[in-house]
Motif scaffolding. Structure first.
Motif, PDB file in Angstrom:
ATOM      1  N   TYR A  13       0.824  -1.218   0.000  1.00 57.72           N
ATOM      2  CA  TYR A  13       0.000   0.000   0.000  1.00 57.72           C
ATOM      3  C   TYR A  13       0.858   1.267   0.000  1.00 57.72           C
ATOM      4  O   TYR A  13       0.355   2.355  -0.234  1.00 57.72           O
ATOM      5  N   ARG A  14       2.124   1.133   0.277  1.00 55.31           N
ATOM      6  CA  ARG A  14       3.029   2.274   0.404  1.00 55.31           C
ATOM      7  C   ARG A  14       3.405   2.821  -0.970  1.00 55.31           C
ATOM      8  O   ARG A  14       3.658   2.068  -1.904  1.00 55.31           O
ATOM      9  N   ALA A  15       3.456   4.142  -1.071  1.00 53.80           N
ATOM     10  CA  ALA A  15       3.840   4.774  -2.331  1.00 53.80           C
ATOM     11  C   ALA A  15       5.262   4.369  -2.709  1.00 53.80           C
ATOM     12  O   ALA A  15       6.132   4.279  -1.840  1.00 53.80           O
ATOM     13  N   PRO A  16       5.520   4.125  -3.986  1.00 57.52           N
ATOM     14  CA  PRO A  16       6.844   3.641  -4.393  1.00 57.52           C
ATOM     15  C   PRO A  16       7.971   4.615  -4.115  1.00 57.52           C
ATOM     16  O   PRO A  16       9.135   4.207  -4.004  1.00 57.52           O
ATOM     17  N   GLU A  17       7.661   5.910  -3.990  1.00 58.81           N
ATOM     18  CA  GLU A  17       8.723   6.893  -3.786  1.00 58.81           C
ATOM     19  C   GLU A  17       9.159   7.016  -2.328  1.00 58.81           C
ATOM     20  O   GLU A  17      10.170   7.663  -2.026  1.00 58.81           O
ATOM     21  N   ILE A  18       8.418   6.411  -1.390  1.00 64.15           N
ATOM     22  CA  ILE A  18       8.765   6.524   0.025  1.00 64.15           C
ATOM     23  C   ILE A  18      10.134   5.898   0.265  1.00 64.15           C
ATOM     24  O   ILE A  18      10.431   4.791  -0.162  1.00 64.15           O
ATOM     25  N   ALA A  32       1.312  13.436  -1.903  1.00 66.86           N
ATOM     26  CA  ALA A  32       1.048  12.507  -2.998  1.00 66.86           C
ATOM     27  C   ALA A  32       1.202  11.055  -2.560  1.00 66.86           C
ATOM     28  O   ALA A  32       0.550  10.157  -3.102  1.00 66.86           O
ATOM     29  N   ALA A  33       2.048  10.807  -1.575  1.00 71.26           N
ATOM     30  CA  ALA A  33       2.227   9.444  -1.066  1.00 71.26           C
ATOM     31  C   ALA A  33       0.943   8.935  -0.416  1.00 71.26           C
ATOM     32  O   ALA A  33       0.583   7.760  -0.559  1.00 71.26           O
ATOM     33  N   ASP A  34       0.241   9.812   0.297  1.00 70.62           N
ATOM     34  CA  ASP A  34      -1.010   9.414   0.932  1.00 70.62           C
ATOM     35  C   ASP A  34      -2.122   9.209  -0.093  1.00 70.62           C
ATOM     36  O   ASP A  34      -2.985   8.347   0.080  1.00 70.62           O
ATOM     37  N   LEU A  35      -2.109   9.997  -1.157  1.00 72.54           N
ATOM     38  CA  LEU A  35      -3.084   9.796  -2.234  1.00 72.54           C
ATOM     39  C   LEU A  35      -2.907   8.414  -2.848  1.00 72.54           C
ATOM     40  O   LEU A  35      -3.882   7.733  -3.168  1.00 72.54           O
ATOM     41  N   TYR A  36      -1.651   8.001  -2.995  1.00 72.52           N
ATOM     42  CA  TYR A  36      -1.385   6.668  -3.551  1.00 72.52           C
ATOM     43  C   TYR A  36      -1.913   5.576  -2.619  1.00 72.52           C
ATOM     44  O   TYR A  36      -2.624   4.661  -3.054  1.00 72.52           O
ATOM     45  N   SER A  37      -1.567   5.664  -1.338  1.00 77.38           N
ATOM     46  CA  SER A  37      -2.018   4.645  -0.388  1.00 77.38           C
ATOM     47  C   SER A  37      -3.542   4.610  -0.311  1.00 77.38           C
ATOM     48  O   SER A  37      -4.146   3.533  -0.237  1.00 77.38           O
ATOM     49  N   TRP A  38      -4.158   5.790  -0.319  1.00 75.72           N
ATOM     50  CA  TRP A  38      -5.625   5.852  -0.315  1.00 75.72           C
ATOM     51  C   TRP A  38      -6.187   5.112  -1.530  1.00 75.72           C
ATOM     52  O   TRP A  38      -7.122   4.308  -1.406  1.00 75.72           O
ATOM     53  N   GLY A  39      -5.635   5.370  -2.708  1.00 70.20           N
ATOM     54  CA  GLY A  39      -6.120   4.709  -3.913  1.00 70.20           C
ATOM     55  C   GLY A  39      -5.951   3.201  -3.869  1.00 70.20           C
ATOM     56  O   GLY A  39      -6.825   2.452  -4.325  1.00 70.20           O
ATOM     57  N   ARG A  40      -4.854   2.742  -3.308  1.00 67.01           N
ATOM     58  CA  ARG A  40      -4.622   1.304  -3.202  1.00 67.01           C
ATOM     59  C   ARG A  40      -5.616   0.657  -2.224  1.00 67.01           C
ATOM     60  O   ARG A  40      -6.148  -0.428  -2.492  1.00 67.01           O
ATOM     61  N   ILE A  41      -5.882   1.332  -1.108  1.00 67.01           N
ATOM     62  CA  ILE A  41      -6.831   0.787  -0.142  1.00 67.01           C
ATOM     63  C   ILE A  41      -8.239   0.758  -0.731  1.00 67.01           C
ATOM     64  O   ILE A  41      -8.978  -0.224  -0.574  1.00 67.01           O
ATOM     65  N   VAL A  42      -8.628   1.826  -1.429  1.00 66.43           N
ATOM     66  CA  VAL A  42      -9.957   1.852  -2.049  1.00 66.43           C
ATOM     67  C   VAL A  42     -10.066   0.761  -3.107  1.00 66.43           C
ATOM     68  O   VAL A  42     -11.104   0.103  -3.243  1.00 66.43           O
ATOM     69  N   THR A  43      -9.002   0.540  -3.853  1.00 67.50           N
ATOM     70  CA  THR A  43      -9.001  -0.548  -4.830  1.00 67.50           C
ATOM     71  C   THR A  43      -9.281  -1.881  -4.155  1.00 67.50           C
ATOM     72  O   THR A  43     -10.076  -2.696  -4.641  1.00 67.50           O
ATOM     73  N   LEU A  62      -6.125  -7.039  -3.490  1.00 63.80           N
ATOM     74  CA  LEU A  62      -5.200  -5.993  -3.903  1.00 63.80           C
ATOM     75  C   LEU A  62      -4.414  -6.463  -5.117  1.00 63.80           C
ATOM     76  O   LEU A  62      -3.624  -7.398  -5.025  1.00 63.80           O
ATOM     77  N   PRO A  63      -4.618  -5.829  -6.271  1.00 60.19           N
ATOM     78  CA  PRO A  63      -3.881  -6.247  -7.469  1.00 60.19           C
ATOM     79  C   PRO A  63      -2.430  -5.790  -7.417  1.00 60.19           C
ATOM     80  O   PRO A  63      -2.061  -4.949  -6.579  1.00 60.19           O
ATOM     81  N   PRO A  64      -1.581  -6.293  -8.300  1.00 60.96           N
ATOM     82  CA  PRO A  64      -0.206  -5.796  -8.371  1.00 60.96           C
ATOM     83  C   PRO A  64      -0.187  -4.303  -8.682  1.00 60.96           C
ATOM     84  O   PRO A  64      -1.128  -3.757  -9.260  1.00 60.96           O
ATOM     85  N   ARG A  65       0.877  -3.632  -8.310  1.00 67.05           N
ATOM     86  CA  ARG A  65       1.020  -2.215  -8.611  1.00 67.05           C
ATOM     87  C   ARG A  65       0.894  -1.979 -10.114  1.00 67.05           C
ATOM     88  O   ARG A  65       1.467  -2.726 -10.919  1.00 67.05           O
ATOM     89  N   GLY A  66       0.161  -0.958 -10.483  1.00 69.40           N
ATOM     90  CA  GLY A  66      -0.010  -0.624 -11.886  1.00 69.40           C
ATOM     91  C   GLY A  66      -1.120  -1.383 -12.579  1.00 69.40           C
ATOM     92  O   GLY A  66      -1.407  -1.117 -13.748  1.00 69.40           O
ATOM     93  N   LYS A  67      -1.780  -2.306 -11.873  1.00 68.44           N
ATOM     94  CA  LYS A  67      -2.836  -3.129 -12.480  1.00 68.44           C
ATOM     95  C   LYS A  67      -4.214  -2.815 -11.880  1.00 68.44           C
ATOM     96  O   LYS A  67      -5.150  -3.584 -12.052  1.00 68.44           O
ATOM     97  N   GLU A  68      -4.328  -1.675 -11.227  1.00 70.76           N
ATOM     98  CA  GLU A  68      -5.576  -1.348 -10.537  1.00 70.76           C
ATOM     99  C   GLU A  68      -6.749  -1.191 -11.507  1.00 70.76           C
ATOM    100  O   GLU A  68      -7.867  -1.611 -11.210  1.00 70.76           O
ATOM    101  N   SER A  69      -6.515  -0.585 -12.646  1.00 74.74           N
ATOM    102  CA  SER A  69      -7.615  -0.251 -13.550  1.00 74.74           C
ATOM    103  C   SER A  69      -8.375  -1.484 -14.015  1.00 74.74           C
ATOM    104  O   SER A  69      -9.608  -1.466 -14.123  1.00 74.74           O
ATOM    105  N   SER A  70      -7.675  -2.576 -14.268  1.00 77.21           N
ATOM    106  CA  SER A  70      -8.348  -3.784 -14.739  1.00 77.21           C
ATOM    107  C   SER A  70      -9.243  -4.401 -13.668  1.00 77.21           C
ATOM    108  O   SER A  70     -10.201  -5.101 -13.984  1.00 77.21           O
ATOM    109  N   SER A  71      -8.956  -4.117 -12.390  1.00 73.87           N
ATOM    110  CA  SER A  71      -9.769  -4.649 -11.299  1.00 73.87           C
ATOM    111  C   SER A  71     -10.988  -3.786 -11.014  1.00 73.87           C
ATOM    112  O   SER A  71     -11.928  -4.232 -10.358  1.00 73.87           O
TER     113      SER A  71
END
Length: 252
Positions: free
Chosen positions: A162-167, A175-186, A193-202
Motif C-alpha cells: 500500500y506504500r507509495a513507491p517513492e517513500i 502525494a504518497a497518501d493519495l497513492y495509499s488511499w487509492g490502493r486501499i480503495v481498490t 489488492l492487485p499488483p502495482r499498476g494493475k488497478e484499472s483492470s480490477s
C-alpha cells in the motif's frame, strides 16, 4: 527490530474508560537507536494535538516511558472493533460501504494534510473500524511525517504493497497518501489488492467513470500524475457516496 504489543487497558479510577495501549519494547536496541525512537513515540501525540477532535481519529490519552524498563507506551482511546485488515480478511464490503469508508479515509487524510502532516505509512493494519457505527479511524502515527521536521527513514521497514513507491527515496509529500488511499480503495472495491499498476483492470466494471478515473490517477506510479490534493478527491467521492446511498447497505 522495533517490537510492540497492543493491550486493551482499563482506567484505574474510571472503570468505564478503556484505552488502546501500545507497549513498545526496545531493550535489545543500542542506546543511540533508542534515543532516536523516542521522538517517534512523542510524535503520535503531537499529531493528535495538531488535528484536534475529528471523527476519523481516536483521542490520544498519553505517551510516556515505563519506569525502570526500556519500554514506551502510546495510549489512545479504545475503539471496539477490528482493523480494516481484519474486516477485509472476512470478505469485501458492499459498494455502498466501500464508498462511505473511502470518503471517511479521504477526510481523515485531508485533515492531516491541512495541518502539515503526511501519513505516508498507511495500510489497513493501522485503520480501525468501529463495531458500533462502522466508522473508520486512523491511528499509529509514529511514522507520520511532520512538516518542518527532518525526514525519517522508511526504506528499512518491510515491503508494504500500500506504500507509495517513492517513500524512502526522499522527502515524503501528500502525494504518497493519495497513492495509499487509492490502493486501499481498490482493495475495498475489488475484494483483493492487485499488483502495482494493475488497478484499472480490477475496477473498470465496478465503478462510475469519475470514480474509476480518480482512483486510477491516485494509484499512478509517478507522483506528477496523481491529483494535487484531497480537495480534488472529496467532491467526487462524496457524489459516489450519494449515488450508492440509494442502494441498501448489506454485505458488510
Amino acid at each position: 527490530g522495533l517490537q510492540y504489543r497492543i493491550f486493551r487497558m482499563q482506567h484505574r479510577h474510571q472503570p468505564t474508560r478503556f484505552g488502546r495501549g501500545k507497549r513498545y519494547e526496545f531493550a535489545h536496541l543500542a542506546d543511540d537507536a533508542q534515543e532516536k525512537l523516542k521522538d517517534r513515540f512523542v510524535r503520535h501525540m503531537e499529531i493528535c494535538d495538531r488535528i484536534g477532535r475529528h471523527p476519523q481519529f481516536p483521542t490520544c490519552y498519553a505517551t510516556y516511558p515505563e519506569l525502570g524498563v526500556r519500554v514506551w507506551w502510546v495510549i489512545d482511546e479504545w475503539v471496539e472493533g477490528l482493523t480494516l485488515a481484519g474486516r477485509l480478511a472476512a470478505g469485501p464490503p458492499s459498494l455502498p460501504v466501500a464508498a462511505i469508508w473511502s470518503s471517511q479515509l479521504a477526510a481523515g487524510l485531508s485533515a492531516m494534510h491541512v495541518v502539515g502532516i503526511v501519513r505516508r505509512e498507511l495500510n489497513p493494519e493501522n485503520i480501525l473500524v468501529s463495531e458500533a457505527d462502522e466508522v473508520l479511524q486512523l491511528t499509529d502515527f509514529e511514522l507520520a511525517k511532520l512538516a518542518g521536521n527532518l525526514p525519517t527513514v522508511s526504506d528499512q521497514w518491510p515491503d508494504d504493497p500500500y506504500r507509495a513507491p517513492e517513500i524512502g527515496a526522499g522527502e515524503p509529500t501528500p502525494a504518497a497518501d493519495l497513492y495509499s488511499w487509492g490502493r486501499i480503495v481498490t482493495h475495498l472495491v475489488a475484494g483483493e489488492l492487485p499488483p502495482r499498476g494493475k488497478e484499472s483492470s480490477s475496477l473498470v466494471k465496478r465503478l462510475p467513470k469519475p470514480v474509476f478515473e480518480l482512483i486510477t490517477a491516485c494509484t499512478a506510479l509517478r507522483q506528477s500524475q496523481r491529483p494535487a490534493s484531497f480537495n480534488e478527491v472529496l467532491p467526487i467521492i462524496d457524489d459516489w457516496v450519494k449515488l450508492q446511498s440509494k442502494e441498501p447497505i448489506h454485505g458488510k
